[in-house]
Design a protein around this motif. Structure first.
Motif, PDB file in Angstrom:
ATOM      1  N   THR A 134       7.576  23.030  41.651  1.00  0.00           N
ATOM      2  CA  THR A 134       6.935  21.888  42.306  1.00  0.00           C
ATOM      3  C   THR A 134       5.490  22.216  42.662  1.00  0.00           C
ATOM      4  N   TYR A 135       4.793  21.225  43.210  1.00  0.00           N
ATOM      5  CA  TYR A 135       3.440  21.456  43.683  1.00  0.00           C
ATOM      6  C   TYR A 135       3.403  22.612  44.691  1.00  0.00           C
ATOM      7  N   LYS A 136       4.422  22.695  45.550  1.00  0.00           N
ATOM      8  CA  LYS A 136       4.435  23.743  46.573  1.00  0.00           C
ATOM      9  C   LYS A 136       4.529  25.124  45.949  1.00  0.00           C
ATOM     10  N   ASP A 137       5.281  25.237  44.832  1.00  0.00           N
ATOM     11  CA  ASP A 137       5.340  26.520  44.130  1.00  0.00           C
ATOM     12  C   ASP A 137       3.970  26.903  43.581  1.00  0.00           C
ATOM     13  N   GLN A 178       1.179  25.892  44.799  1.00  0.00           N
ATOM     14  CA  GLN A 178       0.364  26.214  45.966  1.00  0.00           C
ATOM     15  C   GLN A 178       0.570  27.660  46.396  1.00  0.00           C
ATOM     16  N   ARG A 179       1.832  28.132  46.432  1.00  0.00           N
ATOM     17  CA  ARG A 179       2.099  29.518  46.838  1.00  0.00           C
ATOM     18  C   ARG A 179       1.473  30.508  45.850  1.00  0.00           C
ATOM     19  N   GLU A 180       1.494  30.161  44.566  1.00  0.00           N
ATOM     20  CA  GLU A 180       0.950  31.049  43.542  1.00  0.00           C
ATOM     21  C   GLU A 180      -0.570  31.141  43.619  1.00  0.00           C
ATOM     22  N   SER A 219      -4.958  24.301  48.261  1.00  0.00           N
ATOM     23  CA  SER A 219      -4.326  23.231  49.026  1.00  0.00           C
ATOM     24  C   SER A 219      -3.554  22.297  48.103  1.00  0.00           C
ATOM     25  N   LEU A 220      -2.550  21.626  48.674  1.00  0.00           N
ATOM     26  CA  LEU A 220      -1.803  20.625  47.908  1.00  0.00           C
ATOM     27  C   LEU A 220      -2.730  19.496  47.455  1.00  0.00           C
ATOM     28  N   SER A 274      -2.979  18.288  43.659  1.00  0.00           N
ATOM     29  CA  SER A 274      -2.694  16.894  43.341  1.00  0.00           C
ATOM     30  C   SER A 274      -3.882  16.222  42.674  1.00  0.00           C
TER      31      SER A 274
END
Length: 364
Positions: free
Chosen positions: A16-19, A21-23, A27-28, A32
């Motif tokens: 997902t976008y959050k994954d 972001q962690r990598e 920012s999301l 996006s």
């Protein structure tokens, strides 16, 4: 399976976008923006795409389009698909939009019955880039009330939308200056219908140079007609039998240039030596003529990329122009590619007073 040396479990949940972001540590909002066609810093774009490859991340385009109420597709409307200019427009727009996750739907509009604008609207395109035909002006104007429309190549009267054009007056002026600089004063122009803005502007630029103070050149022979090789051929035939015959000819578009060169070859006269010719576009034609044809070119790929940029700018600003948003015209400079078809004209020396004219010598 492996991806860039990293093991990816095919059974795990989709990234997902959050994954991402962690990598990346971004920012999301930045992630996006990238996946919704916005412009982000080059370093951030590379980081996002590298992380997406490692994670096997694929944005859900269908869900994204539902949220944004956009299809992610841009329509490209052309009069026909049978020449290099139009094919280069398609390629340039497609390459410019692809890197922003957008696709292209192409439609040709040979006549009003084709309903090409309505066809593109039925495919829910987010905008239209058009080389407009006269019969498309009204439907494009209606479309521009809802979605951004950008016209390219020529300015259609009555179509109030953004445009990306060659600086056609500069192209005409460049042609006139080049011929004058080579000593030519008795000139001819093989042009198109003055109702077409490109032809009208190129002719105006050409004539403006001849009208400048200090330029002592007679009125040029101007032969206008349809933008076809047939007209170029017929016009050149008229020039070749003119008395006096012009010493240099400017052909105002590619098809006219092609027809004119064919007619000159058929006449037995030599390009450059017997008649100087300055063509328009047609670099491939220039490579096969002897000598190489001198041409003025328009950077078609650049025109297409700039049109794609205008569509994206309108979409980022919310869509079609309204009363509070003026339309934007972008002008691109022409380029002259010199060959050997325009040669310096050496003035004929005056007749010697002690030598009779050849015609007089034959009289009893």
């Amino acid at each position: 399976m492996t991806d860039l040396g990293r093991s990816v479990d095919p059974g795990r949940a989709a990234a997902t976008y959050k994954d991402v972001q962690r990598e990346t540590g971004l920012s999301l909002a930045t992630i996006s923006k990238h996946y919704n066609g916005g412009t982000v810093l080059a370093a951030n774009r590379i980081a996002i795409e590298d992380a997406a490859r490692r994670l096997g991340f694929r944005p859900n385009g269908f869900a994204r389009n539902l949220r944004s109420r956009r299809s992610g597709a841009i329509g490209v409307l052309l009069p026909a698909l049978d020449n290099d200019f139009h094919l280069t427009v398609i390629a340039g727009v497609e390459s410019a939009l692809r890197e922003h996750g957008m696709s292209v739907i192409v439609a040709s509009s040979p006549d009003a019955a084709a309903g090409a604008v309505e066809l593109l609207r039925s495919r829910m395109v987010d905008g239209i880039i058009a080389v407009p035909s006269e019969h498309d002006v009204e439907p494009l104007s209606r479309a521009a009330e809802q979605i951004p429309v950008v016209q390219i190549d020529w300015r259609a009267s009555g179509l109030r939308v953004d445009g990306v054009f060659l600086d056609n007056q500069a192209a005409g002026a460049m042609a006139a200056r080049h011929l004058l600089d080579h000593g030519h004063e008795h000139l001819a122009v093989i042009g198109g219908d003055p109702a077409v803005s490109t032809m009208r502007e190129r002719a105006a630029g050409f004539r403006a140079v001849l009208d400048r103070p200090g330029v002592d050149a007679p009125e040029p022979l101007v032969l206008s007609g349809p933008l076809t090789a047939e007209h170029g051929h017929a016009a050149m035939q008229r020039i070749l039998v003119a008395d006096p015959r012009p010493t240099a000819v400017f052909c105002a578009n590619y098809e006219l240039t092609l027809g004119a060169v064919i007619a000159l070859n058929e006449s037995g006269l030599m390009l450059g030596r017997d008649l100087s010719v300055l063509g328009f576009d047609g670099l491939e034609l220039a490579r096969v003529t002897v000598p190489k044809l001198t041409v003025i070119t328009q950077p078609t790929h650049e025109l297409a990329v700039l049109a794609a940029d205008r569509i994206r700018a309108r979409l980022a600003a919310g869509g079609a122009p309204d009363a509070s948003h003026d339309t934007v015209d972008v002008a691109v400079a022409p380029r002259l590619v010199a060959g050997g078809s325009v040669v310096r004209r050496t003035p004929r020396p005056p007749a010697r007073p002690d030598r009779p004219h050849a015609l007089t010598a034959r009289m009893p």
